[in-house]
Scaffold this active site. Sequence first.
Site, PDB file in Angstrom:
ATOM      1  N   LYS A  60     -22.976 -13.115  -5.302  1.00  0.00           N
ATOM      2  CA  LYS A  60     -23.856 -13.478  -4.194  1.00  0.00           C
ATOM      3  C   LYS A  60     -23.045 -13.935  -2.967  1.00  0.00           C
ATOM      4  O   LYS A  60     -23.561 -14.041  -1.874  1.00  0.00           O
ATOM      5  CB  LYS A  60     -24.844 -14.555  -4.628  1.00  0.00           C
ATOM      6  N   LYS A  65     -29.880 -19.853  -3.158  1.00  0.00           N
ATOM      7  CA  LYS A  65     -29.973 -19.007  -4.353  1.00  0.00           C
ATOM      8  C   LYS A  65     -28.970 -19.527  -5.365  1.00  0.00           C
ATOM      9  O   LYS A  65     -28.158 -20.414  -5.049  1.00  0.00           O
ATOM     10  CB  LYS A  65     -29.660 -17.555  -4.006  1.00  0.00           C
ATOM     11  N   ARG A  66     -29.012 -18.998  -6.609  1.00  0.00           N
ATOM     12  CA  ARG A  66     -27.996 -19.388  -7.581  1.00  0.00           C
ATOM     13  C   ARG A  66     -26.605 -19.152  -6.995  1.00  0.00           C
ATOM     14  O   ARG A  66     -26.396 -18.236  -6.215  1.00  0.00           O
ATOM     15  CB  ARG A  66     -28.153 -18.555  -8.864  1.00  0.00           C
ATOM     16  N   LYS A  80     -38.942 -14.235   0.968  1.00  0.00           N
ATOM     17  CA  LYS A  80     -39.574 -15.508   1.357  1.00  0.00           C
ATOM     18  C   LYS A  80     -39.108 -15.927   2.755  1.00  0.00           C
ATOM     19  O   LYS A  80     -39.891 -16.406   3.571  1.00  0.00           O
ATOM     20  CB  LYS A  80     -39.243 -16.597   0.328  1.00  0.00           C
ATOM     21  N   THR A 106     -35.427 -12.075  -4.169  1.00  0.00           N
ATOM     22  CA  THR A 106     -36.796 -12.359  -3.743  1.00  0.00           C
ATOM     23  C   THR A 106     -36.774 -13.447  -2.662  1.00  0.00           C
ATOM     24  O   THR A 106     -37.691 -13.526  -1.850  1.00  0.00           O
ATOM     25  CB  THR A 106     -37.678 -12.825  -4.926  1.00  0.00           C
ATOM     26  N   HIS A 117     -33.495  -6.492 -14.931  1.00  0.00           N
ATOM     27  CA  HIS A 117     -33.234  -7.296 -13.728  1.00  0.00           C
ATOM     28  C   HIS A 117     -31.772  -7.352 -13.338  1.00  0.00           C
ATOM     29  O   HIS A 117     -31.410  -8.150 -12.468  1.00  0.00           O
ATOM     30  CB  HIS A 117     -33.725  -8.727 -13.919  1.00  0.00           C
TER      31      HIS A 117
END
Length: 849
Positions: A570, A564-565, A676, A672, A373
């Site tokens: 990110k 998200k985290r 969504k 992911t 991952h």
Amino acid sequence: MARQRREVAQAASRESIRTGSSEESLRLAFLDNLFYVQGRFLEVASIDDQYKALAYSIRDRLLHRWVSTVQTYQRINPRTVCYLSAEYLPGPFLGSNLLNLGIEETARKALAGLGIDLNTLIAHEEEPGLGNGGLGRLAACLMDSLATLQIPAIGYGIRYEYGIFTQLIRDGEQVEITDNWLHFGNPWEVSRPQIAYDVKLGGHTEHVTDDLGHLRVRWVPHDVFRGVAIDTPIVGYGVSTVNLLRLWSAKAAEGFDFHAFNRGDYYGAVLRETRSETISKVLYPNDEQDLGKRLRLLQQHFFVTCSLQDMLRVHRTTGRPLARFHEKFSVQLNDTHPAIAVAELMRLLVDESRLDWDTAWNVTRHTFAYTNHTLLPEALEKWPIPLFQSLLPRHLEIIYEINARFLDEVRGRNPLDEARVRRVSIIDETPPRFVRMAHLACVGSFAINGVAELHSRLLAETVLRDFHDLWPEKFHNTTNGVTPRRFVMLSNPGLAALLTATLGGGWEREPARLRELERHADDASFQEQWRSVKRERKEMLAALVAERCGVRVDPSSLYDVQAKRIHEYKRQHLNVLHIITLYHRIKCDPSLEIIPRAFIFGGKAAPGYAMAKLMIRLINAVGEVVNRDPDVAGRLRVAFLPNLSVKLGQTLYPAADLSEQISTAGKEASGTGNMKFSMNGALTIGTLDGANVEIREEVGAENFFLFGLTESEVTRTLSAGYRPRDIYNGNPELKSVIDLIGGGEFSGGDRGLFQPLIDHLMRHDTYLLLADYASYIACQEQVSETYRDTRRWTRMSILNAARMGKFSSDRTVEDYCRSIWRVEPTPVDFSGDHAPRSLPSVPPPSARR
Ligand code: F58
């Protein structure tokens, strides 16, 4: 009250209270459980009592189907998937169980008849936060799809007593508090004290020759404790299959410390018992500092050995020889957290079941498959040998043996290439020496997969390149997916109803049918309905933001959401640079006309990750200034919603107009959340990273806001001696933005607060924010221009939702089934809503033990 009791009694003679699915039987089941499980009657029942009474009623129906599932599996003995994952984030169960059982509306009416609102009970449920983020949520989506596709499967993991911490925001800062999710009990689980296994630990090994002259190894542990199974039924959507999520809870081994009692050390023995229980006490947050933590290695060994012993027990009941274990089970390793399974299965087969090494190795390497991952080198697990040796001495010996044989094979294939041998070795020889868990997983698995096309390609070209050279046939791509049941039907009932009204039912199982929506993309009245669904969800989110953040957002503004985290790769701080850019523009020209935006963030930072925590502070600090500045009122709003969870996500995804997927290209394995949002009609602004690439291919480049360097450009930029300061000096707007932060504009004049963040950006900028800044800002301008054109935006939004069928986790599971697990559906023979047929017959005394 007497009437309620009478009704409950009468129902027994009609449809079964425990299994029926009519409105009446559900209502009676609810009252029955309220009386006899909660010990309450309607007039005094709290919301929690009501929630539990309903949950127990639903659980009865799940267990009914579970019994039929087990009976079917016992009869057919099908090949079974075992998913080994240290994390699961299933979200609240009540809504999804009702949905999957197809009794949501019946239950709603049944409760309404008692004056109870189902939505209140659904909203009351807290979720098990047994995971950090995407990896744990993926495991839960796959469990939903496995059951829905009627694949025999067991999800194995750890029943942490404390899940991921609860995040509070105090004065703009993240504060962590413990998540005591079991505090009020958990109605969904079934404890199985009889299903328990010994877990050994520490000590030493003894090499002896047995009566037949075979060399045997005996592990003499320093400690033994127990893992007890706690099961949660997972029902498929619209089918009778109920699979198990089997989580292990640590207990003291009964009688093990008897000598302590004998010595009179009663308190010592009791303390030891509590110490055993700490093993499943708490989920580790994904902190760099936690790498190398003893308890975490212990947790991994703990759940892996219990799970494998459980599989071996089941296998024994089939009567087949152990050498065929891999024909019964396909075991997926969700990242390297369960990779110790390779050594543990060898130990169980060779030491405890007396298989010879070659037979055992043949079983092992045909049993496991490994999913990677992450490409981030710092996230690849490795354990210091001294630690490993002290906890798992026998496993270390086995790993050395596996490695010696493996390296012989490598040398055979590549004579004179000792550099390669060092690179692929399971042991990293850098002092103090480490066990590389990804290498162990690769060597011990028949399949290795990444989670999006780009990620799988990069895996084969970079971190696992040598393994790809050795065994190209082992490598696969299995692009992630998410369950449309939870993330569309449950989260966005208005959208689901519109889809069903337009396309008829069934799109949730066959999302390719959503493509039929394309025909309606320009239809003015359909567009109107589409917007009204979105509007309703935006109003709900506005209410939540007002309640939790005290910030008012206008539902007609563009909702720009990043959930998200929190992590530098990110790039939530790139998003912040955009906010400040707009703020700065308005301050320079107060009459500037812009599309009003509400920037909404959610996400947790690892407690030990200082930079990520500083990013949260920055978001909140900018929010403080922007939200109270009358010059920008009505144009900009910033909110940070605390404690992102599956449940909160369900409110965020449907309400978003714009989904921020802005990681540095090559860093996000898949993502992911991106799926969504888009399924719910949000447009994506994103880089060519992870699954964004495939999302863009599906929805069409014209319906996706692309910006930023590609992965190969990122690599080239960094290797060419990237100088972020030059970019800062060359872009006056960027310079002003960074100077505003550095000058204390958002920290009450404190120039020091955000200095570490700015220093990093100016000196290293590992994640290339400055390099991507101009492209990001230009792309955001296009977003705003497009949003001005309501019809165009709506069309794009419809096309996004219409073309996301590929990203259903049903497709992901089908991919795994076909190319990795080689398993087929096993439909369950289910007798219907009445009491199970096998129940009333009492076995003859001779059959009882
Ligand atoms: C995530 N990994 C990836 N790890 O970052 C994401 O791109 C991908 O979509 C998702 O897996 C599913 O494949 C992830 O969530 C963790 O949370 C680890 C937990 C254990 C410690 C290290 C991080």
